[in-house]
Design an enzyme around this catalytic site. Structure first.
Site, PDB file in Angstrom:
ATOM      1  N   ARG A 241      -6.552   0.038  -4.802  1.00  0.00           N
ATOM      2  CA  ARG A 241      -6.122  -0.606  -3.389  1.00  0.00           C
ATOM      3  C   ARG A 241      -7.086  -0.574  -2.267  1.00  0.00           C
ATOM      4  NH1 ARG A 241      -0.541   2.211  -1.789  1.00  0.00           N
ATOM      5  NH2 ARG A 241      -1.705   4.012  -1.204  1.00  0.00           N
TER       6      ARG A 241
ATOM      7  N   ARG B 255      -8.545   4.069   1.058  1.00  0.00           N
ATOM      8  CA  ARG B 255      -8.181   5.099   1.910  1.00  0.00           C
ATOM      9  C   ARG B 255      -8.637   6.462   1.158  1.00  0.00           C
ATOM     10  NH1 ARG B 255      -1.805   4.668   2.122  1.00  0.00           N
ATOM     11  NH2 ARG B 255      -1.874   6.746   1.618  1.00  0.00           N
TER      12      ARG B 255
HETATM   13  P1  AMP Z   1       1.652   6.449   3.232  1.00  0.00           P
HETATM   14  O1  AMP Z   1       0.594   5.407   3.913  1.00  0.00           O
HETATM   15  O2  AMP Z   1       3.075   6.154   3.432  1.00  0.00           O
HETATM   16  O3  AMP Z   1       1.338   6.661   1.698  1.00  0.00           O
HETATM   17  O4  AMP Z   1       1.448   7.791   3.962  1.00  0.00           O
HETATM   18  C1  AMP Z   1       0.035   8.505   3.962  1.00  0.00           C
HETATM   19  C2  AMP Z   1       0.386   9.844   4.379  1.00  0.00           C
HETATM   20  O5  AMP Z   1       0.804   9.975   5.597  1.00  0.00           O
HETATM   21  C3  AMP Z   1       1.243  10.862   3.231  1.00  0.00           C
HETATM   22  O6  AMP Z   1       0.771  11.196   2.022  1.00  0.00           O
HETATM   23  C4  AMP Z   1       1.748  11.784   4.212  1.00  0.00           C
HETATM   24  O7  AMP Z   1       0.513  12.846   4.321  1.00  0.00           O
HETATM   25  C5  AMP Z   1       1.712  11.180   5.370  1.00  0.00           C
HETATM   26  N1  AMP Z   1       3.028  10.514   5.820  1.00  0.00           N
HETATM   27  C6  AMP Z   1       3.587   9.343   5.807  1.00  0.00           C
HETATM   28  N2  AMP Z   1       4.879   9.292   5.969  1.00  0.00           N
HETATM   29  C7  AMP Z   1       5.355  10.544   6.054  1.00  0.00           C
HETATM   30  C8  AMP Z   1       6.452  10.926   6.106  1.00  0.00           C
HETATM   31  N3  AMP Z   1       7.658  10.175   6.093  1.00  0.00           N
HETATM   32  N4  AMP Z   1       6.719  12.255   6.207  1.00  0.00           N
HETATM   33  C9  AMP Z   1       5.687  13.225   5.877  1.00  0.00           C
HETATM   34  N5  AMP Z   1       4.658  12.675   5.925  1.00  0.00           N
HETATM   35  C10 AMP Z   1       4.122  11.283   5.895  1.00  0.00           C
END
Ligand code: AMP
Length: 229
Positions: free
Chosen positions: A127, A160
């Protein structure tokens, strides 16, 4: 029109959200993108979020809910929005329902993009994301036209820091423990739509649009956009 995209890290929520928000004409709110923007700006929220994100843990509910509800109240969400990565816990889902009820609105549908754990790990390892506009790419399934450059804005692509194998395994554990129970929550409300996330990107989009059309949310402004052709 309030839609939620539910699925594990790597299920394709971000990719589908890009297409769907354009097709349906509603705003796209991605909690992970919002946190990454705060990290890049070096704000106090960003510093706090970073300490959780780099471990693959969830940012505390209180902070996350506040950030998303502020965004929900913004003008570009007046027609509704597509939530990607939020809610991820029962407390977040309940807070969202409560906030929408306060605006005489509801979550219309929840789209669950189902992908096996093996496939998730394979996908995450290839990714890439645009540093500028967050457009997602995959080195095998959706590569950029020019290596390392975003097709949309020419921005630099990066991987990332929380996409390393160990962190991903931790994120999947968190997902199975804290987010998967939301399927029952939304199923009980009759709002859950499940799609096979292992089909090609365009097929998944078509299947989501077809499923939404069959499940008829009651917002006519957006319904007219549901036809697939
Ligand atoms: P993502 O890009 O959606 O995979 O999110 C990356 C990181 O952001 C996650 O692993 C969490 O640490 C944090 N994060 C994103 N969305 C949430 C959420 N709804 N609640 C808590 N942490 C979040």
């Amino acid at each position: 029109m309030y839609l939620i995209l539910l699925g594990a890290p790597g299920a394709g929520k971000g990719t589908q959200a890009e297409f769907l928000s354009r097709k349906l004409g509603i705003a796209h709110i991605a909690s992970g993108n919002l946190f990454r923007q705060e990290v890049a700006k070096g704000t106090s929220l960003g510093l706090l979020a970073k300490s959780y994100m780099e471990r693959g843990a969830l940012v505390p509910d209180e902070v996350t809910i506040k950030m998303i509800l502020e965004r929900l109240n913004s003008k570009n969400c007046s027609l509704g929005c597509l939530l990607d990565g939020f809610p991820r816990t029962l407390a977040q889902a309940q807070a969202l329902d409560k906030a929408l009820a306060g605006m005489s609105k509801v979550v219309d549908k929840v789209i669950y993009i189902k992908v096996s754990e093996e496939e998730l790990l394979r996908r995450i390892s290839g990714r890439w994301l645009c540093r500028n506009c967050e457009t997602p790419y995959h080195s095998i399934t959706s590569p950029p036209k020019t290596t390392g450059k975003c097709d949309e804005c020419g921005g630099e692509l990066y991987q990332r820091p929380d996409d390393t194998e160990d962190t991903v395994k931790g994120r999947l554990k968190v997902y199975f423990a804290q987010t998967l129970p939301l399927l029952d929550y939304y199923q009980a409300q009759g709002k859950l739509i499940e799609v096979d996330g292992e089909a090609g990107v365009e097929t998944v989009t078509e299947n989501i649009l077809k499923a939404l059309a069959m499940n008829k949310p009651n917002d006519k402004r957006v319904l007219s956009n549901y036809c697939v052709s």
